[in-house]
Motif scaffolding. Sequence first.
Motif, PDB file in Angstrom:
ATOM      1  N   CYS A 114       0.836  -1.202   0.000  1.00  0.00           N
ATOM      2  CA  CYS A 114       0.000   0.000   0.000  1.00  0.00           C
ATOM      3  C   CYS A 114       0.863   1.242   0.000  1.00  0.00           C
ATOM      4  CB  CYS A 114      -0.854   0.032   1.254  1.00  0.00           C
ATOM      5  SG  CYS A 114      -2.120  -1.200   1.236  1.00  0.00           S
ATOM      6  N   GLN A 131      -5.037   5.473   6.677  1.00  0.00           N
ATOM      7  CA  GLN A 131      -5.793   5.663   5.445  1.00  0.00           C
ATOM      8  C   GLN A 131      -5.798   4.406   4.597  1.00  0.00           C
ATOM      9  OE1 GLN A 131      -4.019   8.926   3.420  1.00  0.00           O
ATOM     10  NE2 GLN A 131      -4.424  10.376   5.066  1.00  0.00           N
ATOM     11  N   HIS A 132      -4.718   3.707   4.650  1.00  0.00           N
ATOM     12  CA  HIS A 132      -4.616   2.505   3.838  1.00  0.00           C
ATOM     13  C   HIS A 132      -5.609   1.458   4.280  1.00  0.00           C
ATOM     14  CE1 HIS A 132      -1.154   4.110   1.895  1.00  0.00           C
ATOM     15  NE2 HIS A 132      -0.530   4.279   3.031  1.00  0.00           N
ATOM     16  N   ARG A 135      -8.920   2.563   2.993  1.00  0.00           N
ATOM     17  CA  ARG A 135      -8.943   2.422   1.541  1.00  0.00           C
ATOM     18  C   ARG A 135      -9.128   0.980   1.140  1.00  0.00           C
ATOM     19  NH1 ARG A 135      -4.034   5.182   0.394  1.00  0.00           N
ATOM     20  NH2 ARG A 135      -4.740   7.218   1.065  1.00  0.00           N
ATOM     21  N   LYS A 138     -12.743  -0.194   1.995  1.00  0.00           N
ATOM     22  CA  LYS A 138     -13.819   0.398   1.234  1.00  0.00           C
ATOM     23  C   LYS A 138     -14.025  -0.273  -0.094  1.00  0.00           C
ATOM     24  CE  LYS A 138     -15.563   4.900   1.968  1.00  0.00           C
ATOM     25  NZ  LYS A 138     -15.966   5.915   1.049  1.00  0.00           N
TER      26      LYS A 138
END
Lengths: 693, 147
Positions: A114, A131-132, A135, A138
Motif C-alpha cells: 500500500c 488511510q490505507h 482504503r 472500502k
Amino acid sequence: MGGSNGEDGGKDRFPIGMRVLAVDDDPICLKVLENLLRKCQYHVTTTNQAITALKMLRENRSRYDLVISDVNMPDMDGFKLLELVGLEMDLPVIMLSAHSDTKLVMKGITHGACDYLLKPVRMEELKNIWQHVVRKKKPDSKDHSNSTNQDKAWGGAGEAGPTSSSSDQKVNKKRKEQSEDEDEDGEDNGHDNEDPSTQKKPRVVWSVELHRKFVSAVNQLGLDKAVPKKILDLMNVEGLTRENVASHLQKYRLYLKRLSSVAAQQANMVAALGSKDPSYLRMSSLDGFGDFRTLTGPGRLSSASLSSYQPGGMFGRLNSSAALSVRGISSGVIQQGHSQTLNNSINGLGKIQPAVLPANKNQSGTLFQGIPTSVELCQLSQNKSSNPFGEFNRINDPNAFGVASNFPDARVTVGSSSNNLPTASGNPLLLQANTRQTHTGAFGNPSSLGVSSLNQEPFDMHVQGSYNFPDHGRCSENWQGAVQLSSFLSNSLSTSEAFNHEQMPSNNLQESISWPSSHLSNSPLDLSSPLANTTNLDSRGPRGDISQVGLNNNVIQNIDYRTKQQWGDQRHDYNGNSFSRVDSLVSACVPVVDQSNVVGDKLNDVSLFGQLNGDSAYVVTHLEGEKSAFDTKLRSNEDFVFEQPKPHNGFSQNNFEPLENIMMSMIKSEQNNESPLVDGEFGFDAYSLGSCI
Amino acid sequence: MAIAALKTQRRNLVQSMFDEGVLDNQFNQLQDLQDSSNPNFVEEVISLFCNDAERIITELNRYLNDQNVDFSKLDSYVHQLKGSSSSIGAYRLKLACVNLRQASEERNMEECAGAFNSIRREYYVVRSKLQVLIQLERHIVNLENQQ
C-alpha cells in the motif's frame, strides 16, 4: 482486515486503536517504530521475524488491521511476505526500507504494497497510515457488491453463504488486486456477459448414460462420418436437439484430439477414449485434466480447487471464473457425497453464482476463502450449496480433495452425483463445467450432466461436465481438498478472470463436460480447461486460481503465487482463455484426475464414475476444449505444478494440507482405475498423481 | 540549581551534536517519544543501537579483511547499519555507511577500507557523545527524584 470489524474498541475510535503488526529484523528500527506507532495511539505488535509474523497473521488475521514490514530481512524476503499477506489475508501492507531505490519501491508497489516508507520513519508519515486500512476496506465493499452481482450472474459469486460475503470481499479484494495485474474488471464483465448468454440456452446435461449413447452412435457412424443429425437419430433421445449434439460432438472431437495428444504422453488416455464411451468420458476427463492442467497451469488447482471449494465457503470465493471451474468440481465433489445434491447443485449451478455452496461451506469454506476463484465454486455451492461439496469432502478423501485430488471426487460427485447434479448447487458448477466440457456426454451420471448445465452460467465450471463423479463420495473428499485448493486458487484465480470469459456456458456446459475422473482432479482445473479449451471454460480464467487451490496444497500455494503471476501471463497462453489460470487449477486438478483414472475409463458409464474411486470420475470432457488448449494446459499445469512449490513457502499451507491429503486419498482410490490418465496427463509432480496411479 | 545547570549542559550537548551533524532531526523524534509512560526510551534505544552497531562493525571488519571480500554480505551489513543509524538519528554515521555501500558496489577495495574507517570513527564519536548525554540524563533524573 477483519481487524477493524472485529475490533471492539478500536473500531469506534478508528484510527485510534488500529492494530498494527510491525516486522523488522533491526531491533533499533523495530523499537523506534513500535514507539512511534504507540504514540499515534495504534495498537502495536512487533516481531523481528517474518516467519513469526506470518504465523501470527495466519492464526488470526482479523486481529490486525495493517502490517508494516521491512524489505530486507534475513529469514524471508520482505516482498515475499508482502505477497503472502496480500494473498492470504488481504491486509494492507506497508513496506519499510533504508533504501530508496526506485526499483525497490516499484517492486514493492507491484507486489501489492500500500505504501513504501523510507527509514527513518517519521511520525508524520505514520500518522497517515490508517488511510490505507480504510482504503482497502472500502473498495472491498464496493467490489463486494459488484463482485457479488457479477458472481451471482455467474452463479458463482462467492456470496453463496454467509461466509461468502466475507470471502466474497476477500475475493473481491483479491480479485481486485489481481485484476490490477490482470484485467479483472474485464473478466468480471465478461462474466456478466457470459451469463446471460449462457443462460439463454437450455442446458443439456450430458449424463454418462447420454454420453455413452452419443459415443456409441459416433462410433457406429465412424468419427469422420458422424454428423449431428445422424447421431441424434441414432441416439434417439427425446428432447435432445441437433444443436446439443453438435456442440457435444465438437467437444468430443476436441477431447479426442486432446486425448491423442495427451496420449502421446499417456497411452492410457488414448486407449480409454477409443475404447468406450465411458472412456470418452474418462478421456474427457483426462482431457479435462490435461486441459485443466494446462488450464490451470497456474491454477492447476483450478480443478482441484474446485473440489476444494468448500462447498459452502469456497464457492463463494470462487467467484472468479476459477471459481466456476472449481465449482464445477465442487459440485462434482459435492455430488459425491450427495450425489443427489450434485445433480441438484449442478442444476443449480446455473444459479450457483454467488452460491458458494453454502452447503459445502463446511468444507470448503476454508479453502477458498481466499480464493477469488471460488466464485465459481460459489456457484456450485449455490446449487447444492453445501451439500454436494460438503459431501465431497467426505467422500473418499477429504484430503485428497485438497484440490487436485479433490477433483476426482468432484468429478465423481459430479458424475456420481449425477443425480444430484441438477441440484448440485454447488456442484452445478462442477457439473456445468463438466457439462460443458464433457463432450463425453458420457457423463454417465445424469448428475454430471446437470452440472454442465450449471456451467452455463458464470460457472465456468466446466468442470462440471466431467463430473461424472460416480464416486461422488470419493470425489467429495477429494474435492474438498480440491476445493480448498480451489479456494486457494480462487485467489489466484482471481486472475482467472479469464476463466470467466471462457465460461463456456453457452454450449459447452451443456455438453456437460464429463471429465472423466481424471478430470476430476481437473475438475477444478477442468474448469480451466473448459475454459481454455472450449469457450465453456470461460470462467476458467479465474479458475486458474482454483486449480491452484485444489490441487495440492503445495500447488495451491504455488498456484496462488503463481497464479497471480501467471495469470497475467498464462491467461494468454492458454487458449486464449484465461486458462492459464485454469491450468493451474487444472493442473491441480489433474492430479486428482489421475486418481480418477477410473474416470477416464469409467466414463463408459456411470460406473466409471463410481469407479473413479471416488476420485470422482471426472469425466471432464474437456474434449470440448480445444485440444490445443488442452495441451497447453497440460503444459501449463506442469509448469504450474512445479512452479508452485516455490511460492509455496508462504502459502497458505493451511488450506492445502487437506487438499493434499484428499488428493492422496483420491489418488489412492483412483489408482485402481485408471489413473494413468491423470498422471500422465498432468505431469503433476506435485501431486503424486503418479503415485496415485 | 544543579538540575538547571545539568539541563543546560544537556541541551548544549545535544545542540552541538546537531550542529556538527552527529545527530539529526530523527533524534528529536526519539526524545519526543520519551514521556512518563516511556521514561527511559531514549536510553534504551541508544544502548540497543550501540550493541547492534558494534556487532555490525565487527562483522564488517572481518569481511573486509578477508582474502576474497564477499561484497554482497558486506552490503547487507552496511544496509543494516544504515537503517539503524538513521533510525536513531546518527546522521554522520549514516553518511559513512552510504559511502561504504557505494565503494562496495564499485568493488573498490581502497575506497571500502577508507569508508569503513570513517564508519568506525563516526561511530565512536556518536557513541561517546550519546553516552555523555545518558549520564547527564540519569543525573538529572536522580536529582529530580530527590526533590
